[in-house]
Design an enzyme around this catalytic site. Structure first.
Site: not given
Ligand code: ZN
Length: 204
Positions: A43, A48, A84-85, A132-133, A136
């Site tokens: 995701g 990000q 997390c990326l 999670h997304e 953000h």
């Protein structure tokens, strides 16, 4: 490019702005492209990649695009270890809902994910990832949601001559007496210990 660590810092706490569906779809296409470049990601959210608009994508079972998502309903909870990326090599235990209903401007119907009764690993990944997304987009990272276990508090131990309060089985009477005298009454099953740590008031 996915912004990581220090580079992501200025975007990590930003509450993103609503966007038109058209602009949202263009951003989603970029996000899906970035996501396909990463081996581990499931995701990605617009901040990000440095875009402070309310767009995120999830790709676990099939690509999900959310433009201006809003959580309509949520229920249940589970603890899940997430990465997390934007924070490579980090993992945090987070509390997430086991059911969410999310509406988004690009969806005809709300997206409903529900693992309360059952769900395989992909279902679990997907529902955690959606939350999670969306976080953000609201300036919340997994670190803000870090799950901390409540410390275990052992029951208080009483001294033999310490005064305690016991309460009758029918809850109608109480006695205040020394613990050593209370013990046989408690053992009989007709009385139970009322004073214990954490209890606010003691009946007199
Ligand atoms: Zn993330």
């Amino acid at each position: 490019m996915v912004l990581t660590n220090k580079l992501f810092e200025q975007y990590s706490k930003t509450i993103c702005d609503d966007v038109s569906i058209e602009e949202g779809e263009a951003i989603a296409a970029k996000l899906l492209q970035e996501l396909s470049n990463s081996k581990l990601g499931i995701g990605l959210a617009a901040p990000q990649i440095g875009i402070t608009k309310r767009v995120c994508v999830i790709n676990v079972k099939e690509p999900i695009v959310l433009i201006n998502p809003k959580m309509l309903e949520s229920d249940g909870e589970f603890i899940f270890k997430e990465g997390c990326l934007s924070y490579p090599m980090k993992a945090v235990k987070v509390k997430r809902y086991t059911m969410v209903a999310v509406e988004a401007d690009n969806l005809d119907e709300p997206l409903i994910l529900d693992i309360r009764k059952d769900g395989d690993m992909n279902d679990i990944l997907e529902i955690a990832c959606v939350q999670h997304e969306i976080d953000h987009l609201n300036g919340i990272t997994m670190f803000d949601r870090k799950y901390v276990q409540e410390p275990y508090r052992a029951p208080k131990k009483y001294g033999r001559n310490e005064k305690v309060v016991i309460v009758a089985k029918d809850n109608k009477s109480t006695k205040k007496l020394k613990y050593k005298k209370a013990l046989p009454l408690i053992d009989s099953g007709d009385w139970s210990l009322f004073t214990y740590e954490g209890q606010g008031t003691i009946p007199q």
